[in-house]
Enzyme design. Structure first.
Site, PDB file in Angstrom:
ATOM      1  CE1 TYR A 124     -28.221  16.650  -0.411  1.00 48.56           C
ATOM      2  CE2 TYR A 124     -29.221  14.740  -1.450  1.00 48.56           C
ATOM      3  CZ  TYR A 124     -28.565  15.959  -1.546  1.00 48.56           C
ATOM      4  OH  TYR A 124     -28.285  16.488  -2.779  1.00 48.56           O
ATOM      5  CD  GLN A 255     -37.959   1.307  -7.764  1.00 49.76           C
ATOM      6  OE1 GLN A 255     -39.121   1.313  -7.394  1.00 49.76           O
ATOM      7  NE2 GLN A 255     -37.031   2.031  -7.168  1.00 49.76           N
ATOM      8  CG  HIS A 258     -36.723   5.832  -8.641  1.00 50.39           C
ATOM      9  ND1 HIS A 258     -36.795   6.976  -7.898  1.00 50.39           N
ATOM     10  CD2 HIS A 258     -37.639   4.996  -8.109  1.00 50.39           C
ATOM     11  CE1 HIS A 258     -37.720   6.854  -6.963  1.00 50.39           C
ATOM     12  NE2 HIS A 258     -38.249   5.659  -7.068  1.00 50.39           N
ATOM     13  CD  GLU A 322     -34.746   0.733  -2.862  1.00 52.37           C
ATOM     14  OE1 GLU A 322     -34.881   1.838  -2.303  1.00 52.37           O
ATOM     15  OE2 GLU A 322     -34.486   0.616  -4.078  1.00 52.37           O
ATOM     16  CG  HIS A 323     -38.772  -0.968  -3.646  1.00 47.24           C
ATOM     17  ND1 HIS A 323     -37.777  -0.223  -4.267  1.00 47.24           N
ATOM     18  CD2 HIS A 323     -39.330  -0.157  -2.720  1.00 47.24           C
ATOM     19  CE1 HIS A 323     -37.751   0.983  -3.732  1.00 47.24           C
ATOM     20  NE2 HIS A 323     -38.679   1.057  -2.798  1.00 47.24           N
TER      21      HIS A 323
END
Length: 428
Positions: A124, A255, A258, A322-323
């Site tokens: 996806y 970030q 996003h 996540e990061h």
């Protein structure tokens, strides 16, 4: 951004709360659309594409002619950049291949694993405010290296029924088998259940908004595997006085842009650096085309001062970002102590956007704290591990009595007998 100086540890849990991902609010909607797709196939897919994307499609599948035309529209500079990224992603994921190793656990007893590619996978690719052609590389390349026979891609079309040219170029470059103009919940349903046009797959990969996330979680309950639970994107930056405030601010904003539900956390042991970073974030924010989105994300974000590097590391492992960017003097030593993170970026010259695009690591990562138990997408994500064993008569003679005792203790006498009849046949 909220500023917090020397918070006590008992306040950390509250401090590290993520924004509500809103999944509870969309499960009923997702369930209804998925059921409709399962029952009515292409008719439902066309209906929801018209409803949500405003596209009146004649065909769900992207034609070869459309792919060829799209490839001509991509600039040579972008093609060159994508090729660099492709090579690096391939190099990193090729290195993840493992050789079969036969282990003799005791004389006459051999065991081994065989890696087998998942036959069919669905990718996806979001295509809304930020068409993520880079995600095509991150998901399609390891699928092909693993040896998946069928790689299906779904991405939404615009109101004219066209797919972003860079997405189609990247898909053709990595060897995606079939591409469909589908987004949102209906795309997940199509890949999970199949339709007259879209084949069902064994596992679905890829990021998406809360509707896509909810749909993936629902179909994973009994119909198809998914890569991982996911939520809004996030970054944590750990920095000391050796960090560059301009660099740190740029990482936080990269970030934040996003999505409005993204979260960024800056953690330092220097109040002076916090002040510099705060000013730099505000300065750089004014120049961003996606300023409004970034501002909303920053309202969920925090600047935190702690006493020392040990506390910073402890907070990081509790958050499981996540990061994670570590802009500190002892970046590698501190990085070695990280146990909960999706992907780690060490030093002042390792921006998170390098991993998003072209360094070679995968950018499809666990969010919302799932990094405490999940890995990011890697070659093994596209593989199954099948175990084998071969036992000689000598090996069974040595191992058999232990099996008999254990089986009898669990009152599974047929298990015991499967060994006993063999030992008797051997004269044992």
């Amino acid at each position: 951004m909220q500023k917090i100086v020397y918070p006590p540890k008992e306040a950390w849990q509250k401090l590290l709360e993520r924004p509500d991902n809103g999944l509870e609010d969309v499960y009923d909607t997702a369930r209804g659309i998925l059921d409709d797709v399962k029952r009515n196939g292409d008719a439902a897919l066309l209906k929801y594409t018209r409803m949500f994307d405003g596209a009146e499609l004649r065909a769900l599948e992207v034609s070869q002619k459309e792919i060829d035309e799209a490839c001509l529209q991509v600039s040579s500079d972008l093609k060159d950049a994508i090729l660099v990224a492709k090579q690096n992603v391939e190099t990193f994921h090729e290195a993840q291949k493992t050789q079969k190793e036969i282990v003799e656990t005791m004389p006459g007893v051999q065991c081994w694993q065989k890696s087998v590619a998942i036959d069919s996978v669905g990718l996806y690719i979001p295509g809304g405010t930020a068409p993520l052609f880079s995600t095509v590389l991150m998901l399609g390349i390891p699928a092909k290296i693993a040896g998946c026979k069928e790689v299906v891609l779904c991405t939404p079309a615009d109101k004219e029924g066209k797919v972003n040219p860079a997405i189609l170029y990247a898909a053709s470059l990595v060897g995606v088998n079939r591409i469909f103009k589908l987004g949102g919940i209906q795309a997940v349903g199509a890949m999970a259940y199949g339709s007259e046009t879209v084949p069902s797959v064994a596992k679905i990969f890829g990021p998406g908004n809360r509707f896509v996330t909810a749909a993936k979680q629902l179909v994973s309950l009994k119909d198809v595997a998914i890569d991982m639970p996911a939520g809004p994107s996030e970054v944590m930056v750990l920095a000391d006085e050796s960090a560059d405030a301009t660099f740190v601010a740029s990482d936080l904003l990269s970030q934040a842009e996003h999505g409005a539900d993204s979260q960024v956390l800056f953690v330092t042991d220097s109040e002076d650096l916090l002040t510099e970073v705060e000013k730099e974030v505000e300065l750089q924010l004014q120049a961003l085309p996606r300023k409004d989105i970034a501002e909303k994300a920053l309202s969920n974000s925090r600047l935190i001062v702690l006493k020392n590097a040990d506390e910073m590391l402890e907070l990081c492992n509790q958050y499981a970002p996540e990061h994670l960017i570590i802009s500190m003097r002892d970046d590698e030593a501190i990085g070695n102590k990280v146990v909960n993170a999706g992907s780690v970026f060490l030093g002042n010259y390792s921006p998170e956007s390098a991993g998003d695009y072209a360094s070679g690591t995968n950018h499809t990562l666990p969010t919302h704290g799932y990094a405490n138990a999940f890995s990011g997408v890697n070659l093994d994500s596209y593989m199954k591990k099948i175990t084998f064993q071969k036992i000689s008569a000598f090996g069974l003679a040595k191992l058999g009595p232990s099996i008999e005792v254990m089986a009898e203790a669990e009152q599974l006498m047929a298990h015991k007998n499967a060994v006993t009849v063999r030992l008797k046949k051997m004269g044992g």
